[in-house]
Design an enzyme around this catalytic site. Sequence first.
Site, PDB file in Angstrom:
ATOM      1  N   TRP A 328       5.537  39.477  12.030  1.00  0.00           N
ATOM      2  CA  TRP A 328       5.481  38.203  12.745  1.00  0.00           C
ATOM      3  C   TRP A 328       6.879  37.754  13.145  1.00  0.00           C
ATOM      4  CZ3 TRP A 328       7.852  33.560  11.685  1.00  0.00           C
ATOM      5  CH2 TRP A 328       7.427  32.447  12.435  1.00  0.00           C
ATOM      6  N   HIS A 329       7.860  38.007  12.293  1.00  0.00           N
ATOM      7  CA  HIS A 329       9.221  37.556  12.573  1.00  0.00           C
ATOM      8  C   HIS A 329       9.867  38.324  13.721  1.00  0.00           C
ATOM      9  CE1 HIS A 329       9.029  35.463   8.684  1.00  0.00           C
ATOM     10  NE2 HIS A 329      10.027  34.742   9.127  1.00  0.00           N
ATOM     11  N   GLY A 330       9.467  39.540  13.950  1.00  0.00           N
ATOM     12  CA  GLY A 330      10.086  40.281  15.042  1.00  0.00           C
ATOM     13  C   GLY A 330       9.423  41.623  15.257  1.00  0.00           C
TER      14      GLY A 330
END
Length: 519
Positions: A328-330
Amino acid sequence: MLFNSPEFIYLYLPVVLVGFFLLARTSNRIAAVWLTAASCFFYGWWNPAYLALLGASIVFNYCMGLVLARESARTEGRRRRMLLVAGVAINLVLLGYFKYFNFFMESARVVLDGQWHLEAIVLPLGISFFTFTQIAFLVDAWRGEAREFNFVHYALFVTYFPHLIAGPVLHHREMMPQFGRAETYRLDWQNIGVGLAIFAFGIFKKVVMADGIAPHANAVFHAAEAGQRLTLLDAWGGALAYTFQLYFDFSGYSDMAIGLSRMFGVSLPLNFNSPYKALSISDFWRRWHMTLSRFLRDYLYITLGGNRHGPVRRYVNLLLTMVLGGLWHGAGWTFVVWGALHGAYLIVNHAWRKLIETAGLRLEGRLVHAVSWLITFLAVVIAWVFFRANSIDTAVNFLGAMSGANGLVVPPDWLNALHWRAAAVLANIGARSGHLAGQLADSAAWASMAILLLVALAAPNTQQIMGKFRPALDHARGAVAPVCLTFRLNASWLVVTVFLLSAALTRGEAISEFLYFQF
């Protein structure tokens, strides 16, 4: 538009704030529409083309939520579940296309040795946040827990500018009732004063503390990315500098979001609660990006089965939840590894606690707490290397340097300042004289990191300082600030607020984005 930019502070915020309370004298609904339109303008400042995407997402999810709620009241079974799956799937396809399409295609090209080339897809700002917010709404509508379906309030809930770009991840039952309360639309000078003070704390953290240490982190990671052979002090200096840059950048953003919202009479959920004080990795995730942790727990971990099917299944669920949280973060393998590391940390943490409970032991005392803190902090720092690095190879080489594989280099000035016996000891363990990456040879860089560590560990956080005014919805209970550091609406704290704002707004450096804007 950035919270720390002149156009936001001197133009956008005053106009929106004054317009909101003036229009509220005529109609609360018109004031809510004004704030929604202003939030859309805030989002469109970056790229007006993506306003259509945001608007389409809002209309689709509102209508789907309405259908799910009505189906929930009338029927059970397959049809309702299929509607939920379709709604969530469409949101994930949208997110997947913009955020992960290039990542997966590039991974496939490498594996298949393909020759194709794709143009990079521009990632819409905040897409992860407004997508997760609306997925939660759909799930709660399916469960029959969504109660309000006022479209204006829903649109404002999704677009609300203090949270839209980098969180927190909001929940409809926290926000929409606030937009329906009459007191939200009444000008309250206490809210203005408290909100401005919280905003001042946040912008000082971002501009002075985070941006102040950022050059040291960037210099070392850029050197590593360029293939430079880092040594022990280089690598630890860069890793620690990034550890504090990210901490104060995200803490600053979280404060600014809460402060801005408070000016409008709306309380946001707490999203950051001194995570570097954590004594375990579980405690860390109860303090870092708290609303994302809540979302992953409630809508992913529990959905997967949580801890209801034995320890092995629980550990698998933990690992899968954290890997997806990392992704989700990257869109990159470094984020997958970062998430997997934290999943492994959590597994070890839970297994250790189970072992201690089974053995009937009680580990307490200052020494135990100190060791627990150190292990947790070092684990977090190591994982941050993958979070920051641009590739797995860079991260692995960076960690190798942190382990001492490339030796220890000490600046000549440092050696000259040491007692000859200390210099001899360093020489005996293989240290050599030389220069460090970036400006790490300057002792001021290390002094800055020591000060930032002291602030993170010993100073009361913003929520504790502002505790008398309950700045967030779920204001953290427990330790409070000393009386001398407890905020009050008086002349002394006005001076402090003006000083913090002045120190941040008069820095000559270029305006920098928040690190979480990329997610």
